[in-house]
Scaffold this active site. Structure first.
Site, short mmCIF file in Angstrom:
data_model
loop_
_atom_site.label_atom_id
_atom_site.label_comp_id
_atom_site.label_asym_id
_atom_site.label_seq_id
_atom_site.Cartn_x
_atom_site.Cartn_y
_atom_site.Cartn_z
N GLU A 123 -0.14 -5.89 3.09
CA GLU A 123 0.14 -6.67 1.88
C GLU A 123 1.29 -7.63 2.11
OE1 GLU A 123 -1.18 -3.80 -1.79
OE2 GLU A 123 0.79 -3.46 -0.98
N CYS A 168 7.18 -12.91 1.05
CA CYS A 168 7.72 -11.68 1.62
C CYS A 168 6.61 -11.10 2.50
CB CYS A 168 8.06 -10.73 0.47
SG CYS A 168 8.45 -9.07 1.00
N CYS A 189 4.69 2.14 8.21
CA CYS A 189 6.07 2.14 8.71
C CYS A 189 6.42 3.54 9.19
CB CYS A 189 7.02 1.71 7.60
SG CYS A 189 8.74 1.57 8.14
N CYS A 195 11.73 6.34 4.77
CA CYS A 195 12.85 6.30 3.83
C CYS A 195 12.39 6.98 2.54
CB CYS A 195 13.27 4.86 3.55
SG CYS A 195 13.85 3.98 5.02
N CYS A 235 10.87 4.72 -0.42
CA CYS A 235 9.95 3.60 -0.14
C CYS A 235 8.50 4.04 -0.06
CB CYS A 235 10.37 2.93 1.17
SG CYS A 235 9.34 1.54 1.61
N LEU A 276 21.31 -1.10 3.40
CA LEU A 276 22.44 -0.19 3.63
C LEU A 276 22.32 1.04 2.72
CD1 LEU A 276 24.90 -0.20 5.41
CD2 LEU A 276 26.14 -1.43 3.61
N CYS A 281 10.03 -4.75 -4.12
CA CYS A 281 10.52 -4.18 -2.86
C CYS A 281 10.19 -2.71 -2.75
CB CYS A 281 12.05 -4.25 -2.79
SG CYS A 281 12.68 -5.87 -2.59
N1 SAH Z 1 12.25 -2.04 7.03
C1 SAH Z 1 12.98 -3.16 6.52
C2 SAH Z 1 12.17 -4.10 5.66
C3 SAH Z 1 11.29 -3.51 4.57
S1 SAH Z 1 12.04 -2.90 3.10
C4 SAH Z 1 14.23 -2.69 5.81
O1 SAH Z 1 14.42 -1.48 5.69
O2 SAH Z 1 15.05 -3.52 5.42
C5 SAH Z 1 12.63 -4.29 2.22
C6 SAH Z 1 13.69 -3.94 1.19
O3 SAH Z 1 13.15 -3.19 0.09
C7 SAH Z 1 14.79 -3.07 1.76
O4 SAH Z 1 16.06 -3.47 1.36
C8 SAH Z 1 14.43 -1.73 1.20
O5 SAH Z 1 15.49 -0.87 1.27
C9 SAH Z 1 13.99 -2.11 -0.20
N2 SAH Z 1 13.25 -1.05 -0.88
C10 SAH Z 1 12.42 -0.14 -0.35
N3 SAH Z 1 11.93 0.70 -1.30
C11 SAH Z 1 12.47 0.30 -2.47
C12 SAH Z 1 12.33 0.75 -3.83
N4 SAH Z 1 11.54 1.78 -4.16
N5 SAH Z 1 13.03 0.09 -4.78
C13 SAH Z 1 13.80 -0.97 -4.46
N6 SAH Z 1 13.94 -1.44 -3.22
C14 SAH Z 1 13.29 -0.82 -2.23
#
Ligand code: SAH
Length: 358
Positions: free
Chosen positions: A94, A114, A121, A125, A128, A224, A349
């Site tokens: 996507e 984006c 992945c 995390c 996510c 972070l 995100c």
């Molecule tokens: N792997 C990379 C890029 C993908 S995530 C990274 O970790 O930066 C892109 C952004 O979305 C990151 O800042 C991530 O922390 C944020 N993100 C992921 N899950 C989220 C959620 N449930 N709510 C808000 N932001 C989220």
């Protein structure tokens, strides 16, 4: 078994080799490069300055792209559009078209996408949705570029800004990522300034240093979310491999080499990383390198049925977000609260999670 080569994603040097194998003169590679990336044509017949005989040979020996948009979902609230693509091997990814903020100066011209760098992945995390898909494979340069091209074709407008914040961890797919960035930013190619390209990483310290050593000109963003190793490990298990201190040291190195301000992404979780102590930790870090903080409201991933620690995550209430951002601003750190564009179509995100075939 021979497979037909796909041209999108090939560098100029690779196109030269491809055409040399067809006994074609070297200058044809430049023409082909412009057709593929500057004009973004989708058929060989449109490559009008190539002799017809060559176009015919190309038709039988190569394909242009390897990714196809199969569905599109638009937010009724904010103009965000989520695209589902199918790849040549049937995998799905996507990407999201993010509308400019209403009333911003460049509202008319700006088009941000984006995009994804991996199918799924491997990082897992806790917050996510993409992590719950597991990891299937890295995308090729052509599949990374194809997302932008397809969206341009559908939107009938050139993409001006790219953020690598879709599915996957960009720095785990380093070579293809860099090749795609070179083509995006090439004047003879897509002509998107590297200043308008942002690579977001979960904190692969060694690869961040490598990017700096390779003379990267793109913006770096770091997810972070906490500066406390124990908390961050629960949120982002990658912290076991690269501690907070290592990530900060690598960010400092990136800043010193590139002189580019670094974006620190920080999702605010209720009673987890939103205290006064957390503000202080961020302020301390901001003395090491120039940065700005992007505060992200937590977007629910309840649709993935999380369990354990992940199930208990809650976003900080809006008053807390305002307080946190004010504290950072008062300490002199440029701070923004990210829009939650696209939440109604799970395009915000961390909500990207294409369903696997069956
Ligand atoms: N792997 C990379 C890029 C993908 S995530 C990274 O970790 O930066 C892109 C952004 O979305 C990151 O800042 C991530 O922390 C944020 N993100 C992921 N899950 C989220 C959620 N449930 N709510 C808000 N932001 C989220």
């Amino acid at each position: 078994m021979t497979t037909t080569p796909t041209l999108t994603g090939l560098s100029l040097a690779q196109l030269e080799i491809f055409l040399a194998e067809m006994q074609e003169p070297r200058y044809r590679a430049k023409q082909l490069f412009a057709w593929l990336y500057k004009h973004g044509v989708s058929s060989f017949d449109e490559m009008t300055d190539l002799p017809e005989a060559l176009r015919e040979r190309l038709k039988s020996s190569a394909t242009i792209g390897s990714i196809e948009a199969i569905s599109k979902q638009s937010s009724t609230k904010d103009g965000t559009v989520k695209f589902l693509f199918t790849l040549a091997d049937g995998n799905k990814i996507e990407s999201v078209l993010i509308p400019p903020r209403k009333g911003s100066i460049d509202e008319e011209k700006r088009l941000t996408v984006c995009i994804s760098t991996q199918v799924g992945c491997p990082l897992d995390c806790a917050f996510c949705a993409t992590g719950t898909m597991g990891f299937t494979r890295n995308l090729t340069p052509g599949e990374i570029i194809g997302q932008v091209q397809e969206i341009q074709n559908i939107a009938h407008r050139p993409v001006t800004n790219i953020v690598f914040m879709g599915m996957g961890e960009p720095l785990l797919n380093y070579g293809p990522l860099m090749q795609a960035i070179t083509i995006f930013s090439s004047e003879a190619g897509m002509g998107i300034s590297p200043r308008r390209i942002t690579v977001s990483t979960a904190g692969y310290a060694d690869q961040m240093r490598r990017m700096a050593d390779d003379g990267a000109k793109v913006k770096l963003a770091i997810s972070l979310h906490s500066l406390h190793n124990e908390t961050r490990t629960k949120l982002m298990p990658i912290t076991k491999k690269h501690s907070v201190e290592e990530v900060i040291a690598a960010a400092t190195y990136y800043f010193e080499k590139t002189k580019k301000s670094i974006m620190l992404e920080y999702i605010l979780f209720d009673n987890l990383n939103d205290s006064h102590v957390d503000v202080k930790r961020l302020v301390k870090v901001s003395r090491h390198f120039q940065c700005r903080v992007n505060l992200i409201p937590y977007h629910s991933i309840a649709f993935t049925n999380p369990s354990g620690f992940a199930a208990g995550l809650r976003g900080s209430p809006p008053e807390k977000i305002s307080w946190f951002s004010k504290e950072l601003r008062d300490a002199g750190i440029p701070t923004f609260i990210r829009d939650s564009a696209g939440e109604d179509i799970t395009a915000a995100c961390g909500q990207l999670a294409a369903k696997k075939e069956n």
